[in-house]
Scaffold this motif. Sequence first.
Motif, PDB file in Angstrom:
ATOM      1  N   LEU A  24       0.963  -4.148  -8.717  1.00  0.00           N
ATOM      2  CA  LEU A  24       1.695  -3.263  -7.812  1.00  0.00           C
ATOM      3  C   LEU A  24       0.794  -2.207  -7.206  1.00  0.00           C
ATOM      4  CD1 LEU A  24       4.974  -1.996  -9.497  1.00  0.00           C
ATOM      5  CD2 LEU A  24       4.723  -3.349  -7.440  1.00  0.00           C
ATOM      6  N   LYS A 104       2.956   8.726  -2.751  1.00  0.00           N
ATOM      7  CA  LYS A 104       2.631   7.911  -1.577  1.00  0.00           C
ATOM      8  C   LYS A 104       3.722   8.033  -0.501  1.00  0.00           C
ATOM      9  CE  LYS A 104       0.321   4.360   0.294  1.00  0.00           C
ATOM     10  NZ  LYS A 104      -1.068   4.442   0.644  1.00  0.00           N
ATOM     11  N   ARG A 115      14.600   7.152   1.847  1.00  0.00           N
ATOM     12  CA  ARG A 115      14.510   5.866   2.565  1.00  0.00           C
ATOM     13  C   ARG A 115      13.225   5.131   2.188  1.00  0.00           C
ATOM     14  NH1 ARG A 115      13.561   7.355   7.548  1.00  0.00           N
ATOM     15  NH2 ARG A 115      15.675   8.093   7.868  1.00  0.00           N
ATOM     16  N   LYS A 116      12.131   5.903   2.146  1.00  0.00           N
ATOM     17  CA  LYS A 116      10.840   5.283   1.829  1.00  0.00           C
ATOM     18  C   LYS A 116      10.761   4.879   0.359  1.00  0.00           C
ATOM     19  CE  LYS A 116       7.537   7.865   3.686  1.00  0.00           C
ATOM     20  NZ  LYS A 116       6.910   8.999   4.377  1.00  0.00           N
ATOM     21  N   GLU A 118      13.325   3.966  -1.467  1.00  0.00           N
ATOM     22  CA  GLU A 118      14.161   2.750  -1.559  1.00  0.00           C
ATOM     23  C   GLU A 118      13.374   1.530  -1.063  1.00  0.00           C
ATOM     24  OE1 GLU A 118      17.341   2.592   1.293  1.00  0.00           O
ATOM     25  OE2 GLU A 118      18.631   1.405  -0.039  1.00  0.00           O
ATOM     26  N   ALA A 119      12.654   1.721   0.043  1.00  0.00           N
ATOM     27  CA  ALA A 119      11.852   0.616   0.591  1.00  0.00           C
ATOM     28  C   ALA A 119      10.727   0.233  -0.370  1.00  0.00           C
ATOM     29  CB  ALA A 119      11.280   1.000   1.952  1.00  0.00           C
ATOM     30  N   PHE A 123      10.148  -3.261  -2.119  1.00  0.00           N
ATOM     31  CA  PHE A 123       8.894  -4.008  -1.932  1.00  0.00           C
ATOM     32  C   PHE A 123       8.397  -4.546  -3.282  1.00  0.00           C
ATOM     33  CE2 PHE A 123       4.328  -4.527  -1.303  1.00  0.00           C
ATOM     34  CZ  PHE A 123       4.296  -5.184  -0.086  1.00  0.00           C
ATOM     35  N   THR A 127       8.291  -8.648  -3.881  1.00  0.00           N
ATOM     36  CA  THR A 127       6.983  -9.304  -3.944  1.00  0.00           C
ATOM     37  C   THR A 127       6.602  -9.704  -5.374  1.00  0.00           C
ATOM     38  OG1 THR A 127       5.892  -7.151  -4.092  1.00  0.00           O
ATOM     39  CG2 THR A 127       6.104  -8.099  -1.900  1.00  0.00           C
ATOM     40  N   PHE A 149      18.763  -5.366  -4.408  1.00  0.00           N
ATOM     41  CA  PHE A 149      18.369  -5.113  -3.018  1.00  0.00           C
ATOM     42  C   PHE A 149      19.006  -3.804  -2.579  1.00  0.00           C
ATOM     43  CE2 PHE A 149      18.406  -4.962   1.495  1.00  0.00           C
ATOM     44  CZ  PHE A 149      17.270  -5.636   1.905  1.00  0.00           C
TER      45      PHE A 149
ATOM     46  N   ARG B 130      17.862  -0.417   7.061  1.00  0.00           N
ATOM     47  CA  ARG B 130      17.234   0.795   6.503  1.00  0.00           C
ATOM     48  C   ARG B 130      16.005   0.440   5.661  1.00  0.00           C
ATOM     49  NH1 ARG B 130      21.459   2.930   3.521  1.00  0.00           N
ATOM     50  NH2 ARG B 130      20.683   2.055   1.584  1.00  0.00           N
ATOM     51  N   VAL B 131      16.166  -0.605   4.843  1.00  0.00           N
ATOM     52  CA  VAL B 131      15.030  -1.018   4.000  1.00  0.00           C
ATOM     53  C   VAL B 131      13.878  -1.527   4.881  1.00  0.00           C
ATOM     54  CG1 VAL B 131      14.266  -2.669   2.244  1.00  0.00           C
ATOM     55  CG2 VAL B 131      16.432  -1.467   1.944  1.00  0.00           C
ATOM     56  N   GLY B 134      12.307   1.499   6.429  1.00  0.00           N
ATOM     57  CA  GLY B 134      11.607   2.216   5.358  1.00  0.00           C
ATOM     58  C   GLY B 134      10.284   1.549   5.013  1.00  0.00           C
ATOM     59  N   THR B 135      10.289   0.224   4.971  1.00  0.00           N
ATOM     60  CA  THR B 135       9.057  -0.512   4.658  1.00  0.00           C
ATOM     61  C   THR B 135       7.999  -0.262   5.743  1.00  0.00           C
ATOM     62  OG1 THR B 135      10.413  -2.212   3.602  1.00  0.00           O
ATOM     63  CG2 THR B 135       8.133  -2.800   4.082  1.00  0.00           C
ATOM     64  N   GLN B 137       7.896   2.344   7.638  1.00  0.00           N
ATOM     65  CA  GLN B 137       7.459   3.746   7.529  1.00  0.00           C
ATOM     66  C   GLN B 137       6.433   3.927   6.415  1.00  0.00           C
ATOM     67  OE1 GLN B 137      11.309   5.832   7.360  1.00  0.00           O
ATOM     68  NE2 GLN B 137      10.788   6.774   9.310  1.00  0.00           N
ATOM     69  N   LEU B 138       6.531   3.103   5.368  1.00  0.00           N
ATOM     70  CA  LEU B 138       5.520   3.179   4.310  1.00  0.00           C
ATOM     71  C   LEU B 138       4.131   2.880   4.882  1.00  0.00           C
ATOM     72  CD1 LEU B 138       7.242   1.272   1.351  1.00  0.00           C
ATOM     73  CD2 LEU B 138       6.876   3.723   1.540  1.00  0.00           C
ATOM     74  N   VAL B 173      14.423  -9.702   5.039  1.00  0.00           N
ATOM     75  CA  VAL B 173      13.659  -8.499   4.642  1.00  0.00           C
ATOM     76  C   VAL B 173      12.761  -8.827   3.437  1.00  0.00           C
ATOM     77  CG1 VAL B 173      13.811  -6.109   3.832  1.00  0.00           C
ATOM     78  CG2 VAL B 173      15.428  -6.932   5.523  1.00  0.00           C
ATOM     79  N   SER B 177       8.608  -8.693   3.336  1.00  0.00           N
ATOM     80  CA  SER B 177       7.769  -8.027   2.324  1.00  0.00           C
ATOM     81  C   SER B 177       6.748  -9.000   1.741  1.00  0.00           C
ATOM     82  CB  SER B 177       8.640  -7.467   1.196  1.00  0.00           C
ATOM     83  OG  SER B 177       9.512  -6.495   1.685  1.00  0.00           O
ATOM     84  N   LEU B 180       3.991  -9.598   4.173  1.00  0.00           N
ATOM     85  CA  LEU B 180       3.056  -8.462   4.233  1.00  0.00           C
ATOM     86  C   LEU B 180       2.021  -8.597   3.124  1.00  0.00           C
ATOM     87  CD1 LEU B 180       5.185  -5.201   4.816  1.00  0.00           C
ATOM     88  CD2 LEU B 180       3.820  -6.437   6.478  1.00  0.00           C
ATOM     89  N   PRO B 187       1.720  -1.627   1.200  1.00  0.00           N
ATOM     90  CA  PRO B 187       1.958  -0.219   1.547  1.00  0.00           C
ATOM     91  C   PRO B 187       1.988   0.705   0.344  1.00  0.00           C
ATOM     92  CG  PRO B 187       3.966  -1.525   1.856  1.00  0.00           C
ATOM     93  CD  PRO B 187       2.885  -2.480   1.488  1.00  0.00           C
ATOM     94  N   LEU B 188       1.943   0.155  -0.858  1.00  0.00           N
ATOM     95  CA  LEU B 188       1.977   0.999  -2.054  1.00  0.00           C
ATOM     96  C   LEU B 188       0.597   1.250  -2.638  1.00  0.00           C
ATOM     97  CD1 LEU B 188       5.066  -0.598  -3.854  1.00  0.00           C
ATOM     98  CD2 LEU B 188       5.009   1.233  -2.186  1.00  0.00           C
TER      99      LEU B 188
END
Lengths: 261, 189
Positions: A24, A104, A115-116, A118-119, A123, A127, A149, B130-131, B134-135, B137-138, B173, B177, B180, B187-188
């Motif tokens: 991760l 981050k 929002r970020k 949650e995203a 992610f 993944t 989700f 939104r997700v 958000g992704t 935006q990361l 979505v 991911s 990506l 993005p993390l």
Amino acid sequence: MGSKPKKIKENRVIFDTSFQVERLKHGKDFVARNIGPKEEKRSLFFVLYEFKTGFLRSAFDYYCLVSVLASPADALAKWSDRFAPRELKNIMLIESVIKRISEKVFDNDKKTHLRKLEAAINFTISTFDTDLELMGDFSGDEIVRFEVFGESSYQAFIELHNSRKALPQKAFWERNRIHLDKFIESKKLFSDQKYEKMFDKLNSVKIDINKLDNINVNRGIGDAIISVDSPKGGTIVTTDKIYDLLCGILDKNKVRLIAKT
Amino acid sequence: MITLEAKGAGTRSISVKDIEKEPVDARTGFREEADFSSDVSERGTPDSIQLDSFRGGKPEFISKQTLSEFASIYSLSFIQHKTKELVVKLTDQMNKWAELDVEDALIYVKKSKDLLDHYSKYTDYSEEARVLVGTLQLIFDGDTWEKLSKTQLLSIVQELKRFKDGEVNRAAVVMFSKQLLRAGINPLS
């Protein structure tokens, strides 16, 4: 003419929980640097279980903490002081990843930060099995099968986890009693203080399988499950030293990587 | 009071008769959210709003307050429309960015980030959208964008095409991911 004997997949690698959490932080590079392109990449349904009840559960709690506090900065400060990550295993690793992700995605605007966050959580779970096949026991477990989700799934997941803190493992250990016996026979190898507790838990299960209902016992033998559940001929990829011991006892292959800071 | 006048009792569409123009945001070049008409017509849609697609009932005169009420309960079709707009505009900016070195493309990076900020107020009402936003935006709010190669940038553009109709579902979505990560974009990290 007889059929060809089934080829043993010597080039099959099995990622454990520590590797998956490490992945991760460092993404594809971490895998590419350590694992050859021709290796068959696998992980276990049990690893997904540990990932969900450990990392994800802690991440959901952190998301809730950000939601209820005045600012993302407050949540970040309070997290490590008052709210411990959920699972006993990989505490430091999980805490550091959540802190890292939170920093981050940091945004002074709470709505944007959430929002970020949650995203980011999405992610990680989306993944988890990218270019990776999951195998082994526990595929039917309700937490393993639970679809995460977005924020709307957090409450149902938390309620499910709260209602069932111990993973049903009796059938697994009944099937793998021979491996449990091997661990118990190797008592002297667990003499290191770090591993004594795991031995005591395995031994209590050997004496009385109902001890698996005890949450501490249930959660404290995850590495033993991974070492047993991984197929013979495969190589467990981990950053955790305990696999030197467990794989040695079971005569399984392992590669231990140094966790990158 | 600002009113939206119904073209006829019982008809489905209403035209914007006398709506105050919100000032254009100097940073983004976009109008603020009360100005639905320009948002819609900008993409070539007639200067009318299918009110009953936002909220059930017979369209009559509605106040700005009521307008903001229904703004908070955007229908799926409106969010879809805004998501489609976002994807079109974002991929356009990213394609221009991909033609340049990053130091010459800062204007397109900025525009891309502004687009995400602007459209998030619509997409926040759909979890999937939104997700997705958000992704993205990361990638744009951190330092990930600085490390993107041209190939990686174009693979984001390519992957965004799955949302070109504005329809965002969970499976797409999740696949976004995964793609990506396959393209080496985390993005993390």
